[in-house]
Scaffold this active site. Structure first.
Site, PDB file in Angstrom:
ATOM      1  N   ASP A 310       0.831  -1.208   0.000  1.00 40.98           N
ATOM      2  CA  ASP A 310       0.000   0.000   0.000  1.00 40.98           C
ATOM      3  C   ASP A 310       0.867   1.259   0.000  1.00 40.98           C
ATOM      4  O   ASP A 310       0.542   2.260   0.611  1.00 40.98           O
ATOM      5  CB  ASP A 310      -1.009   0.010   1.176  1.00 40.98           C
ATOM      6  CG  ASP A 310      -2.050   1.132   1.068  1.00 40.98           C
ATOM      7  OD1 ASP A 310      -2.132   1.769   0.003  1.00 40.98           O
ATOM      8  OD2 ASP A 310      -2.758   1.372   2.056  1.00 40.98           O
ATOM      9  N   CYS A 611     -16.349  -1.280   9.198  1.00 40.97           N
ATOM     10  CA  CYS A 611     -16.769  -0.141  10.024  1.00 40.97           C
ATOM     11  C   CYS A 611     -15.641   0.808  10.426  1.00 40.97           C
ATOM     12  O   CYS A 611     -15.882   1.981  10.710  1.00 40.97           O
ATOM     13  CB  CYS A 611     -17.435  -0.639  11.315  1.00 40.97           C
ATOM     14  SG  CYS A 611     -18.514  -2.062  11.101  1.00 40.97           S
ATOM     15  N   CYS A 614     -14.651   4.694   9.410  1.00 40.05           N
ATOM     16  CA  CYS A 614     -15.307   5.865  10.002  1.00 40.05           C
ATOM     17  C   CYS A 614     -15.310   5.826  11.527  1.00 40.05           C
ATOM     18  O   CYS A 614     -15.284   6.865  12.174  1.00 40.05           O
ATOM     19  CB  CYS A 614     -16.752   5.971   9.521  1.00 40.05           C
ATOM     20  SG  CYS A 614     -16.897   6.388   7.777  1.00 40.05           S
TER      21      CYS A 614
HETATM   22  O1  LIG Z   1      -5.751   3.342  -2.853  1.00 38.21           O
HETATM   23  C1  LIG Z   1      -6.608   4.237  -2.795  1.00 38.21           C
HETATM   24  O2  LIG Z   1      -7.467   4.408  -3.682  1.00 38.21           O
HETATM   25  C2  LIG Z   1      -6.576   5.131  -1.611  1.00 38.21           C
HETATM   26  C3  LIG Z   1      -7.477   6.189  -1.462  1.00 38.21           C
HETATM   27  C4  LIG Z   1      -7.378   7.046  -0.337  1.00 38.21           C
HETATM   28  C5  LIG Z   1      -8.394   8.132  -0.270  1.00 38.21           C
HETATM   29  O3  LIG Z   1      -9.103   8.313  -1.281  1.00 38.21           O
HETATM   30  O4  LIG Z   1      -8.576   8.819   0.713  1.00 38.21           O
HETATM   31  C6  LIG Z   1      -6.334   6.796   0.616  1.00 38.21           C
HETATM   32  C7  LIG Z   1      -5.487   5.698   0.369  1.00 38.21           C
HETATM   33  N1  LIG Z   1      -5.624   4.900  -0.712  1.00 38.21           N
HETATM   34  C8  LIG Z   1      -4.405   5.358   1.256  1.00 38.21           C
HETATM   35  O5  LIG Z   1      -3.696   4.372   1.012  1.00 38.21           O
HETATM   36  C9  LIG Z   1      -4.145   6.169   2.393  1.00 38.21           C
HETATM   37  O6  LIG Z   1      -3.178   5.928   3.145  1.00 38.21           O
HETATM   38  C10 LIG Z   1      -5.006   7.263   2.642  1.00 38.21           C
HETATM   39  C11 LIG Z   1      -5.007   8.202   3.691  1.00 38.21           C
HETATM   40  C12 LIG Z   1      -6.061   9.025   3.428  1.00 38.21           C
HETATM   41  C13 LIG Z   1      -6.526  10.168   4.200  1.00 38.21           C
HETATM   42  O7  LIG Z   1      -7.423  10.864   3.697  1.00 38.21           O
HETATM   43  O8  LIG Z   1      -6.004  10.386   5.313  1.00 38.21           O
HETATM   44  N2  LIG Z   1      -6.691   8.627   2.281  1.00 38.21           N
HETATM   45  C14 LIG Z   1      -6.068   7.560   1.776  1.00 38.21           C
HETATM   46 CA   LIG Z   2      -4.327   2.878  -0.751  1.00 39.33          CA
END
Ligand SMILES: O=C(O)c1cc(C(=O)O)c2c(n1)C(=O)C(=O)c1cc(C(=O)O)[nH]c1-2
Ligand SMILES: [Ca+2]
Length: 688
Positions: A310, A611, A614
């Site tokens: 990731d 869950c 959120c």
């Molecule tokens: O792989 C994805 O499509 C995706 C989307 C998002 C997102 O849209 O917020 C995050 C992540 N990955 C992710 O890996 C991540 O660490 C992350 C942190 C956040 C946040 O808003 O704090 N979004 C996201």
């Molecule tokens: Ca991600």
């Protein structure tokens, strides 16, 4: 808005290419997510400086009425601030008085919240020729009349056949709106698309993973580029879409007419389950450069081939011109989650350099072409492996900035490691979280706990000033915990940042010395902006703790009691006080635990998949701390989760995802957690 008329009398927020170019030297406005196309988040303003910053105070604020993360960088033009909140609720303020001029609620169907990995965030908005442009979690791109907040045009950017969402800001590049999307952690096929800012007409679409080869060209992706990408995949990757979602930074060079798309992890996250542990998997975790007019491929640089962790290359993409080895280079820079700081030639994609900003063990270095030398030991099997950095990232989406004066980049950095292992029983499930990780039992679980405890000892967070030419840190200010906010830099060499101490602070850009710090009752996580109005310099920032980092803090029981989110506006001599923080609500008398241990354990697993995005890890904190449900709420648990009676608050029915026995197991887990922590307040909850 009588005086909100731009030069030329063309109406409010009348941004065109000429006015955009003016931003390079004129700090009056903040009209683009990263302020200018270089996305440096640097403003030439100097009225607020080291000698007077201690007089900075709040001049007005607005209650945003949400406990979800407010990640947006607001915009300012012509006496008006534009801001956007979770669920893409968007508003304009009279910047003199703080009065709301209009609020537009796009009525995002709340069931899309469950497809957002890290809350239904919105990282920003855009403007062009009198329009404010937003995108929505459910994939709409909407242009609003900047004066009235009424929609002018709306387009749908994706079908709902896969769990796509949008959390990133739309950006307008000389009249073209470019949007990305999210969903890489669930399973979708990432792409970026461009639309005409005046009409909403689609201009191009660029897929970031190849589709099902049996279906042939899909009409929108370039065949030869997708054929090249397909050679780097194995198995039936397209079934979950492949991922590579551009969920945050997309950047632009007007002279090169090039758009830079930063892409995320693959779907599923595990390389083994995604691609049989074969191939680089283009364009996962890469920067892809395309022609701004046609969307045609120009070059790519893949930061993480064989992506397994990731790691995500969606973080801020910042342009600058740097003198490297005696030669001026036009570069783009990025510090993605994977722990390196990259400098690339933005014309050719040539790898110039990369250096560690935090401990890293997935790569052992780089070959001559800039391909990372992979550490085979970091590719985990079912036996847990400690990998550095973590899926939280050495630097996540929190906006990075660069000062052309100090020639330093500024960014929050995070040192940590995470234990990875393949779930031996993984089954891909569409519309659900698809990591392919976990499922630990017995010795694997014991090993995981021991390794994670080791990782916890090395946990550190900083605001870091980084020299991209020498590729080394110039100063680092230690900060407690992960999740410190994005930065904003001024021509008076101040760096502003929100911290996890729930403060907003100014640092000396040259030394890191803290010059001013104010408690603001919630950590500002997005980027701040600065602008001039009636001869006075202002700073505005959203203080709304939330998102992925908050999930981790909640799980560790280290989230602080906080206020509902606010937009804060500061000036020298501002003297508005925030109301006192409400006392933390204690966990009320929960119903007794009646379920057996196996049911509670199953509930814990379902809770984590469904869950916790959120409601927080271990059911701590989040938009509603479920340990704090009242007896009356417990009695209505089914009506809430399956019946959807709390839909208006953002909790849509999960009837299409969860069966009755699954809901019962989740409920049993929440009751067990409430009993464990009964009588404590959230900040003193024991970590598990
Ligand atoms: O792989 C994805 O499509 C995706 C989307 C998002 C997102 O849209 O917020 C995050 C992540 N990955 C992710 O890996 C991540 O660490 C992350 C942190 C956040 C946040 O808003 O704090 N979004 C996201
Ligand atoms: Ca991600």
């Amino acid at each position: 808005v009588a005086d909100a008329v731009a030069e030329g009398g063309k109406g409010p927020a009348w941004l065109d290419s000429a006015r955009m170019a003016k931003q390079e030297t004129d700090g009056t406005d903040w009209v683009h997510d990263g302020r200018t196309y270089s996305a440096q988040r640097y403003s030439p303003l100097t009225q607020i400086n080291a000698s007077n910053v201690n007089q900075l105070g709040i001049t007005w604020y607005d209650e945003l009425d949400t406990y979800r993360g407010v990640e947006a960088t607001p915009l300012y033009a012509d006496g008006v601030i534009y801001n956007t909140l979770p669920w893409n609720i968007t508003m304009a303020y009279d910047a003199r008085t703080g009065k709301r001029l209009w609020t537009y609620d796009p009525q995002v169907p709340r069931e899309f919240g469950r497809y957002a990995c890290c809350e239904p965030d919105a990282r920003g908005l855009a403007m062009w020729k009198g329009k404010i442009i937003i995108n929505t979690l459910d994939g709409r791109l909407i242009a609003l009349d900047a004066a009235t907040g009424k929609p002018v045009w709306t387009v749908q950017t994706f079908e709902h056949d896969m769990p796509y969402t949008i959390t990133g800001a739309p950006r307008v590049f000389d009249g073209k709106v470019v949007v990305g999307n999210s969903g890489g952690d669930l399973g979708v096929r990432g792409f970026a698309a461009a639309y005409d800012a005046e009409t909403g007409k689609k201009l191009w679409k660029f897929y970031l993973t190849p589709g099902d080869p049996a279906k042939g060209p899909d009409g929108e992706a370039s065949d030869s580029v997708m054929a090249m990408a397909a050679k780097t995949w194995a198995g039936e990757w397209w079934k979950l879409g492949g991922g590579a979602n551009p969920w945050d930074s997309i950047s632009y060079d007007p002279k090169l007419n090039t758009v830079y798309i930063g892409t995320g992890n693959g779907s599923p996250l595990s390389w083994h389950y995604r691609s049989q542990s074969k191939g680089d998997n283009l364009f996962v975790c890469s920067i892809v450069a395309v022609d701004a007019t046609t969307g045609k491929y120009k070059w790519h640089y893949q930061m993480v081939p064989e992506e397994d962790w990731d790691f995500t290359c969606t973080s801020s993409i910042v342009s600058a011109d740097l003198k490297i080895k005696g030669r001026m280079r036009q570069v783009i820079m990025q510090a993605p989650k994977n722990g390196f700081y990259y400098v690339l030639d933005r014309k050719t994609g040539e790898f110039i350099s990369a250096e560690k900003i935090a401990p890293v063990n997935w790569a052992l270095g780089f070959d001559k072409k800039g391909r990372p030398i992979m550490n085979p030991a970091a590719h985990y099997g079912t036996d847990p492996v400690l990998v550095m950095p973590s899926a939280g990232g050495a630097h996540n989406w929190f906006p990075m900035g660069y000062s052309p004066r100090t020639k330093l980049a500024y960014l929050p950095t995070y040192e940590w490691g995470m234990v990875y292992a393949r779930d031996p029983n993984y089954q891909a499930k569409p519309f659900r979280s698809n990591s392919g990780w976990g499922g630990y039992t017995g010795d694997a679980l014991k090993k995981r706990i021991a390794l994670q405890a080791e990782a916890a000892k090395m946990e550190k967070a900083f605001l870091t000033a980084w020299d991209p030419v020498a590729q080394k840190a110039v100063w680092k200010v230690p900060l407690p915990r992960h999740g410190n906010g994005g930065v904003m830099i001024t021509g008076s060499d101040l760096v502003f940042e929100g911290t996890t101490k729930q403060t907003f602070a100014a640092f000396d850009a040259r030394t890191g010395k803290i010059l001013w710090e104010m408690p603001v009752q919630s950590a500002p996580v997005g980027g701040a902006i600065t602008y001039m109005l009636d001869g006075v310099q202002y700073i505005a920032v959203n203080a709304g703790w939330g998102g992925g980092a908050a999930q981790v803090e909640r799980g560790a029981g280290t989230e602080l009691p906080r206020a509902s989110a606010r937009l804060l506006v500061f000036k020298l001599g501002g003297n508005v006080q925030l109301p006192p923080l409400k006392a933390d609500e204690k966990i009320p008398d929960p119903p007794p635990v009646t379920a057996n241990e196996a049911t509670i354990a199953r509930g814990a697993q379902l809770y984590a998949q469904t869950c916790q995005g959120c409601h927080g890890q271990q059911a701590i904190g989040g938009v509603r701390d479920l340990r704090k449900l009242t007896r009356a709420e417990h009695a209505k648990f089914n009506d809430i989760v399956l019946g959807g009676i709390s839909k208006d608050k953002g909790m849509a029915s999960f009837a299409d995802l969860l069966k009755q026995d699954e809901v019962d197991a989740i409920h049993a887990y929440i009751i067990a957690r409430a009993n464990e922590d009964w009588g404590r307040s959230s900040e003193s909850a024991a970590p598990h």
